[in-house]
Enzyme design. Structure first.
Site, PDB file in Angstrom:
ATOM      1  N   GLY A  42     -30.097 -16.468 -31.723  1.00 52.78           N
ATOM      2  CA  GLY A  42     -28.634 -16.444 -31.787  1.00 52.78           C
ATOM      3  C   GLY A  42     -28.097 -17.772 -32.274  1.00 52.78           C
ATOM      4  N   SER A 286      -4.761 -12.078 -30.277  1.00 47.71           N
ATOM      5  CA  SER A 286      -4.992 -13.079 -29.234  1.00 47.71           C
ATOM      6  C   SER A 286      -4.057 -12.968 -28.047  1.00 47.71           C
ATOM      7  CB  SER A 286      -4.829 -14.470 -29.833  1.00 47.71           C
ATOM      8  OG  SER A 286      -4.761 -15.413 -28.799  1.00 47.71           O
ATOM      9  N   ARG A 341      -6.242 -10.390 -17.835  1.00 49.89           N
ATOM     10  CA  ARG A 341      -6.483  -9.285 -18.753  1.00 49.89           C
ATOM     11  C   ARG A 341      -6.689  -7.950 -18.071  1.00 49.89           C
ATOM     12  NH1 ARG A 341     -10.420 -12.608 -22.900  1.00 49.89           N
ATOM     13  NH2 ARG A 341      -8.692 -13.771 -23.814  1.00 49.89           N
ATOM     14  N   HIS A 412     -13.744  -5.786 -25.046  1.00 49.56           N
ATOM     15  CA  HIS A 412     -13.673  -7.057 -25.733  1.00 49.56           C
ATOM     16  C   HIS A 412     -14.822  -7.991 -25.356  1.00 49.56           C
ATOM     17  CE1 HIS A 412     -12.162 -10.807 -27.108  1.00 49.56           C
ATOM     18  NE2 HIS A 412     -11.926 -11.267 -25.919  1.00 49.56           N
ATOM     19  N   ARG A 446     -13.239 -12.167 -16.870  1.00 54.59           N
ATOM     20  CA  ARG A 446     -13.179 -13.487 -17.478  1.00 54.59           C
ATOM     21  C   ARG A 446     -11.745 -13.827 -17.851  1.00 54.59           C
ATOM     22  NH1 ARG A 446     -12.761 -15.235 -22.357  1.00 54.59           N
ATOM     23  NH2 ARG A 446     -13.300 -13.313 -23.481  1.00 54.59           N
ATOM     24  N   LEU A 452     -15.306 -19.362 -24.917  1.00 57.38           N
ATOM     25  CA  LEU A 452     -15.712 -20.466 -25.788  1.00 57.38           C
ATOM     26  C   LEU A 452     -16.202 -21.620 -24.920  1.00 57.38           C
ATOM     27  CD1 LEU A 452     -12.782 -20.400 -28.380  1.00 57.38           C
ATOM     28  CD2 LEU A 452     -14.959 -19.200 -28.445  1.00 57.38           C
TER      29      LEU A 452
END
Lengths: 652, 250
Positions: A42, A286, A341, A412, A446, A452
């Site tokens: 990866g 976003s 979310r 997602h 999350r 990131l």
């Protein structure tokens, strides 16, 4: 088999745990580092950062990706930002607060020590990326700018317009490119890992397929690092790139690595809704848009989608303010449009289930920027979100400056992944798992701008010393791709591929993938029930059986064969999906992204919110493979909360 | 809408290729261009035939994987749009669409519409980075960067490495790609120590990969899906001149 799951996190004060742990770890002498070969699979944020850092330290790195270049990994598509506890805004942020927000945001299903370390490391990431030339947004004084994101009341998100993932990945890719040129990294693009080779209980190599020649190749090393992303494409439609797959982690699972919490999947609340059956993927908008965009649906069903006529009522611009339901602001006044979310997604589902949804099929809500345009002017909105608006317009043909966007939740990110200890090592010694591929830091949900952060924390700062510690304790081992273990695994891979090619059935690979995806979205998506999951557990083996009897994979195993690549990935999704549904069935509670309709608050202010069961489910469910179609063994790692007391998450 | 597609088919790097014609019916205008190709490939696979190989991944216009010559233009004629973001509403019933791989000597065809763009990676490897070992960075706010310079650096940094600039250029030059990286890093204070070595090494590698030279046609900036401005090339040439005056060599 009994497997004792020990996180290995240091005891004592959490705030000094990582420093103490680093000091206690052994270090490989600089002259000896070059004797070790490390396989990294990866090249996303975690993989590229880890490969570059290990090579800088002096190890030999063999790095693989299935794309044509290391720069293409799907980290590149992350838009909104990256969290860090810099407190540059002087708004009360701290490492402890980021830690607290992340544990709470994860609905108390993450390991406290891992999360604390993540928050602690976050500040170094921003320094590192800035020094690499990552062009973060700046204020007029020349210092770094921040924005706010869901699940936090401070502004701690660093961003680079709506292309933060791209810029961070290019930063890591450049560090990586430097080490490729210096010889520290041997890069194998267009190579897909198809299995792990375990010798004497240790992960010692991989079998990879050269996607240009079709040749199977053996690679041996002293450790294997998987940074291969998540499994969101089990749903077929997701915001993941088309190539994202579960194969690397699933194959490692079949070789003994435990798969933890596969039912924790994240539904992102703001994606462009589905427009037809031909749709190949979903596009995320976003979360940062929720800073200035207001989410609403019509109060009156007459203005919503009518299934009888197939049409939507009045145009959103013609619906007066008083007839709009800004349901997030109404239900969650403290956080408003910036609730986490999972909560925003379920709220969207609820209003659509009530028949107030809009868009092509009634599965959509409005995200409205008219207030923001009035307040900031079109240019102000453009400066913040210009490229996102442009993307929206390209896809839908509509102008979000003059009419509301249409949004619906979509898969997602996946919080579940291979089980790892505090050193990011799976239960198979020598097999390390980084980034989205592991399960460790986000619990059951999350927070935005944390993926990131975790990928880079793992890759730059956490994995390298932990891998060094592992290697230092083992002397350099003999290495040979002639071991019988390599021959045996390669023969299995070869057999699997030739079977796929020989079936010559009537259905395409995509038709199976779509069938599986629809089933998963329906039964194991935003809301799950015991009945639905049991149905899925009956259906999945049937689809899998038909796949192995009736799939059509044209071409041969030599040369480029994209159908064969897809078929091998879908074959693994068809095994993995069963584990995901089983995990969802066994977790008889609702937490974060895992919402079981049977377990919700029934009365009072919290009515309809997720109901956790801390007494019975405050554990990591780590599954051991026992055979395809066989019931896997469950191992539990009990989670303890010494710092953040579990409570019902309230964003009201 | 119904369409006629003329698609370049080529079995492998060393084999000869040719155009094949395909008819597609009832294509929905909301489909993306790649979804239209998915429909074709589903049909071919259903008939046991080999689908058309093409490269794609994120389908959000950011990974840079996709790239097709559509009616002679890289990513098609719609400005500032990658192939995956091009939608069928830009076409009409009865259209003839010619689809080819990106054409350049430095991008050999691997199969059908898939080309090898690894030459671009090697240009970056030659010097397209700032050397900063993990862990050695100062505090991010220790070095302020004026906002307009940061913004200009950003504009150059938005390159997705798709290679459309090369494919559009009559000389198959990679000046816009290389210039974008040189400009991005060269405008930032962090990029100053290696600025002149960087440009020298990257340009040297570009020549070695047999990309052509720039004759100021400007096709590249028109084809660029991210709208990288042409002045990154003049910036690169300026830096290269200064590097030569300073006596740097690759």
């Amino acid at each position: 088999m009994t497997i004792e799951l020990k996180s290995g996190a240091p005891s004592g004060d959490i705030q000094t745990a990582w420093s103490r742990h680093k000091f206690s770890m052994q270090i490989v002498n600089p002259a000896n580092k070059r004797k070790y070969d490390i396989i990294v699979v990866g090249t996303g944020l975690a993989g590229a950062a880890c490969a570059a850092t290990l090579a800088e330290l002096g190890y030999n790195v063999l790095n693989f990706c299935f794309q044509d270049s290391a720069r293409r990994a799907h980290s590149i598509a992350a838009q909104g930002g990256i969290n860090a506890a810099k407190n540059y805004q002087n708004d009360g942020d701290s490492i402890y607060r980021l830690f607290y927000d992340t544990v709470k945001g994860g609905d108390f299903r993450a390991r406290e020590h891992n999360v604390y370390r993540l928050a602690e490391t976050s500040v170094n990431i921003i320094d590192q990326a800035t020094a690499q030339g990552v062009p973060f947004a700046r204020e007029y004084g020349g210092l770094l700018d921040n924005r706010s994101f869901g699940g936090a009341q401070v502004s701690r998100t660093f961003y680079a317009r709506g292309q933060t993932g791209q810029q961070l990945l290019i930063g890591a890719y450049q560090a990586h490119a430097k080490m490729v040129a210096a010889g520290g990294i041997k890069m194998f693009p267009r190579h897909e890992m198809l299995d792990v080779v375990v010798k004497d209980g240790h992960a010692r190599g991989i079998i990879a397929r050269d996607l240009v020649t079709g040749q199977l190749k053996r690679f041996v090393g002293d450790a294997v690092v998987l940074a291969t992303g998540g499994y969101g494409n089990v749903f077929f439609l997701s915001t993941n790139a088309m190539g994202c797959n579960v194969t690397a982690t699933w194959r490692a699972h079949r070789r003994g690595a435990l798969f933890a919490n596969p039912c924790y999947t994240q539904i992102h609340p703001t994606c462009i809704p589905v427009s037809g059956d031909y749709q190949s993927k979903l596009t995320l908008m976003s979360e940062s848009l929720r800073n200035d965009g207001r989410v609403w649906v019509p109060k009156d069903k007459k203005d919503a989608f009518d299934p009888k006529t197939g049409k939507v009522g009045r145009h959103p611009n013609d619906i007066p303010e008083s007839e709009r339901d800004y349901y997030l602001e109404r239900r969650y006044p403290a956080f408003g449009n910036l609730v986490p979310r999972d909560i925003a997604s379920r709220a969207a589902k609820q209003v659509c289930d009530e028949g107030r949804g809009v868009s092509y099929n009634g599965r959509g809500v409005y995200l409205d920027f008219s207030d923001a345009v009035r307040r900031l002017g079109k240019a102000g909105v453009e400066a913040r979100y210009g490229n996102l608006f442009e993307m929206y317009q390209r896809i839908t043909g509509e102008d979000p400056y003059t009419e509301p966007m249409r949004m619906y939740p979509a898969i997602h990110y996946t919080m579940g992944g291979l089980w790892v200890d505090y050193n990011l090592m799976s239960n198979v010694p020598g097999l390390f798992v980084l980034g989205e591929a592991n399960f460790s830091d986000h619990g059951a949900n999350r927070l935005g701008a944390s993926a990131l952060m975790q990928g880079l924390a793992d890759g730059y700062f956490v994995a390298p010393p932990c891998i060094g510690n592992f290697l230092a304790k083992r002397k350099p081992q003999p290495k040979s791709t002639d071991w019988p273990e390599f021959a045996a695994v390669e023969a299995e891979v070869k057999q699997r591929l030739s079977t796929l090619l020989s079936i010559k059935g009537k259905r395409t690979v995509d038709s199976f993938h779509k069938e599986l995806g629809l089933l998963m979205w329906d039964k194991c998506g935003m809301a799950r029930t015991e009945e639905g999951l049991k149905e899925a557990l009956v259906r999945i083996p049937q689809i899998r059986d038909e796949f192995w009897k009736n799939v059509s994979v044209p071409g041969s195993d030599t040369g480029v064969n994209q159908s064969l690549e897809k078929a091998a990935r879908v074959a693994d999704f068809l095994e993995f999906a069963e584990l995901m549904c089983l995990d969802a069935l066994e977790r008889r509670e609702s937490c974060g992204g895992h919402f079981r309709e049977e377990f919700q608050e029934e009365a009072g202010e919290a009515k309809g919110e997720a109901k956790r069961d801390d007494e019975n489910f405050a554990h990591v469910a780590a599954w051991e493979f026992t055979g395809v179609g066989q019931r896997p063994n469950l191992h539990k790692e009990q989670l303890t909360f010494d710092y953040v007391k579990p409570s019902q998450r309230s964003y009201k | 809408m119904d369409l006629t597609l003329n698609i370049w088919r080529q079995t492998s790097k060393d084999s000869a290729g040719n155009f094949e014609t395909y008819q597609l019916k009832d294509i929905n205008e909301h489909m993306s261009f790649l979804e239209m190709l998915d429909v074709l490939n589903e049909q071919l696979e259903g008939q046991g035939k080999e689908p058309v190989a093409f490269e794609h991944d994120c389908r959000e216009g950011i990974c840079g994987s996709c790239g097709l010559m559509i009616n002679g233009a890289p990513h098609g004629h719609l400005p500032r749009t990658t192939t995956c973001q091009l939608h069928m509403r830009e076409f009409k019933h009865g259209d003839n669409i010619t689809i080819e791989p990106f054409r350049a000597g430095a991008f050999p065809v691997l199969k059908d519409l898939v080309v090898d763009r690894s030459a671009l990676d090697r240009i970056v490897q030659a010097g397209g980075f700032i050397s900063v070992r993990t862990g050695s960075a100062p505090d991010a706010n220790a070095v302020p960067v004026p906002k307009d310079e940061a913004d200009r650096a950003f504009d150059a940094a938005t390159c997705i490495g798709c290679g459309a600039c090369v494919a559009s250029c009559p000389n198959a030059a990679a000046m816009l790609f290389t210039g974008a990286k040189v400009t991005h890093l060269g405008l930032l204070p962090q990029g100053q120590p290696e600025r002149y070595d960087r440009v020298t090494k990257m340009v040297h590698q570009m020549d070695k990969e047999e990309f052509g030279h720039c004759s100021n046609f400007g096709e590249c900036t028109v084809a660029c899906p991210k709208g990288i401005p042409l002045d990154v090339i003049s910036q690169m040439n300026r830096d290269l001149l200064v590097a030569q005056l300073k006596g740097r060599s690759a």
